[in-house]
Structure formats: C-alpha cells, structure tokens
Design a protein around this motif. Structure first.
Motif, short mmCIF file in Angstrom:
data_model
loop_
_atom_site.label_atom_id
_atom_site.label_comp_id
_atom_site.label_asym_id
_atom_site.label_seq_id
_atom_site.Cartn_x
_atom_site.Cartn_y
_atom_site.Cartn_z
N VAL A 1 4.33 0.89 -8.91
CA VAL A 1 3.69 0.60 -7.53
C VAL A 1 2.12 0.31 -8.20
CG1 VAL A 1 2.21 1.48 -5.72
CG2 VAL A 1 4.90 2.04 -6.05
N ASP A 2 1.70 -0.62 -7.39
CA ASP A 2 0.11 -1.11 -7.88
C ASP A 2 -0.77 -0.83 -6.61
OD1 ASP A 2 -2.52 -2.35 -8.27
OD2 ASP A 2 -1.54 -4.50 -8.58
N PRO A 3 -1.55 0.34 -6.80
CA PRO A 3 -2.24 1.03 -5.86
C PRO A 3 -3.61 0.02 -5.36
CG PRO A 3 -2.81 2.18 -7.83
CD PRO A 3 -1.52 1.31 -8.19
N LEU A 4 -3.79 -1.14 -6.20
CA LEU A 4 -4.75 -1.93 -5.55
C LEU A 4 -4.11 -3.34 -5.03
CD1 LEU A 4 -7.12 -1.65 -8.68
CD2 LEU A 4 -7.46 -0.34 -6.52
N ASP A 5 -2.81 -3.17 -4.82
CA ASP A 5 -2.16 -4.32 -4.11
C ASP A 5 -2.32 -3.84 -2.61
OD1 ASP A 5 0.00 -6.53 -3.81
OD2 ASP A 5 0.69 -4.65 -2.95
N ARG A 6 -2.38 -5.06 -1.67
CA ARG A 6 -2.59 -4.56 -0.39
C ARG A 6 -1.52 -3.84 0.11
NH1 ARG A 6 -1.22 -7.08 4.66
NH2 ARG A 6 -2.94 -6.63 6.28
N HIS A 7 -0.61 -4.37 0.01
CA HIS A 7 0.84 -3.77 0.62
C HIS A 7 1.02 -2.57 -0.18
CE1 HIS A 7 5.33 -2.85 0.84
NE2 HIS A 7 5.07 -3.07 1.90
N ASP A 8 1.33 -2.37 -1.45
CA ASP A 8 1.38 -1.04 -2.11
C ASP A 8 0.32 -0.06 -1.78
OD1 ASP A 8 3.48 -2.25 -3.18
OD2 ASP A 8 2.78 -2.27 -5.27
#
Length: 242
Positions: free
Chosen positions: A142-149
């Motif tokens: 997971v990328d916590p700086l991605d909008r969806h994630d």
C-alpha cells in the motif's frame, strides 16, 4: 506498509531472525515466492533454516492453501479459521517453543478482490492473538501517499492494528508531509495552527507516526486539502529518495 518487495523480505527476515535468536518460534504464512525469499535472507543472516524447521522452531505455510481451508462463500469462517491456525500453534508449542511470533499474508491476498473479507479476516486474527497471546506482523502493499490508498485503505487497516508503519523511511515520510503542508498552505502562523489542529483533532486508534495521523485527520476535516497535501508529499518523498 511497503512498496519495495525487497524491503518486505528484509523486514520479515529480520523479524523472524530476532525471534529465533531469542528462543521464539516464527510461524510464517506467505506466498510460495515470499517463503523462499524469506528463507534465503534468513540464511544470509546466519540462520540454519533447515535445522530450525526440523526442530520445530521455524514453520512456514502456504498462504493460498491455508486460506482455502477456512473460506466459505468468499468469507472467512470463524470456526474453520481457528481450526486451521490453532493446530499449528500447538505443533510449535509441542516442539518446546512457548513463545511464538506470527507473520501472515492471507489478508493481503484477499484485499484486492475482497476487501470486506480481508477486513473480516483481520478481525479474526485479532481475536486469535488476544486468546493465544502471540504477536502478529502484517504486510500491505500500500502507498499511504496515494489518494485511494491513503483515504480508503490506510484508515481501514489502521483501525485493525495496534501499530502502523506507513513508509520505508519514517524520517523522509515525516519531512515530506511537513514540507507539503508549507507548500500547500504557506509558511505562516495559520499553517502551524492547522497542523496542530490536525494532530489533536482525533487520537488515532493505533500507534503511528504523527505525519500519518495528521493526514488521516486532515482527510476527515477537509478531504480535498488532504488530497493536495498527500500529492505534494508524494512528490517530495520520491525526489528525496536515497
């Protein structure tokens, strides 16, 4: 939470290695590829994996096969779940290792196609570790700086874990979010007050770096601004990679 598969191997191998050195027994439930990678890295760290396996101090199980034993109509069945996991804990204890540490990837396997089932499995894990008194390490790609994630997955994951580590480099993550606040809101007293408000607005349900808590609270207060900060922070995080 990880993005680099090599980091995952390093973290899990060291988690298992630390347990073995201190007399604990790791029980790993992972994909075939990851199980092999963990064993290779453990060997490189000085662990005699075959010997630990023979003595019952290291047990690795196939995550897909384990999942198949307790999924019913696309949902984890509680009784089958306990029936699938508990015998392995008893097996390890029967080999003389009372202290066990778990690592699991079954939730991550479910997450992409069956998020509700994955979160239900997290709840069952929580129930089991409360009864068995064993720690569990989970890993999410997971990328916590991605909008969806960041807006959807991270809050759901955080609610079901005692501790959340959102990035490979915690200091760089913290700096990137701090810098993004200044870029989006400006370097003045109001920005400082907003950051403090986001820190105090709602205590996180799990222990996490302050920057991650700030992002979650900003999403609750002003979702569009949370997206803006996250986007700028992601750029800073990438650009300052070692």
């Amino acid at each position: 939470m990880y993005r680099d598969p090599d980091l995952l191997v390093e973290v899990v191998a060291r988690y298992c290695r630390q347990g073995i050195v201190t007399g604990e027994a790791p029980l790993v439930i992972a994909t075939r590829e990851h199980r092999a990678a963990f064993a290779r890295r453990l060997t490189a760290l000085g662990t005699d994996v075959p010997a630990c396996t023979r003595h019952g101090q290291y047990l690795d199980l196939d995550a897909h096969e384990c999942l198949a034993t307790f999924m019913v109509d696309g949902t984890p069945d509680r009784e089958r779940f306990f029936g699938a996991i508990t015998p392995h804990l008893e097996r390890v204890r029967g080999a003389g290792y009372e202290r066990i540490r778990l690592y699991g990837e079954m939730v991550e396997i479910l997450r992409d196609d069956a998020f509700a089932a994955a979160m239900r499995l997290e709840e069952l894990w929580h129930e089991l570790i409360e009864v068995e008194r064993v720690p569990l390490l989970c890993a999410y790609h997971v990328d916590p700086l991605d909008r969806h994630d960041g807006r959807t997955l991270v809050p759901a994951i955080a609610r079901r874990h005692s501790h959340v580590l959102p990035a490979e480099d915690a200091r760089r993550f913290e700096w990137s979010v701090e810098r993004a606040f200044l870029d989006v809101f400006g370097a003045d007293a109001d920005t400082t007050l907003l950051r403090e408000l986001c820190e105090r607005y709602r205590a996180p349900s799990s222990a996490m770096p302050s920057a991650q808590a700030v992002l979650l609270n900003l999403d609750d207060l002003m979702p569009h601004l949370g997206d803006a900060v996250r986007s700028v922070a992601a750029r800073h995080y990438r650009e300052t990679a070692a």
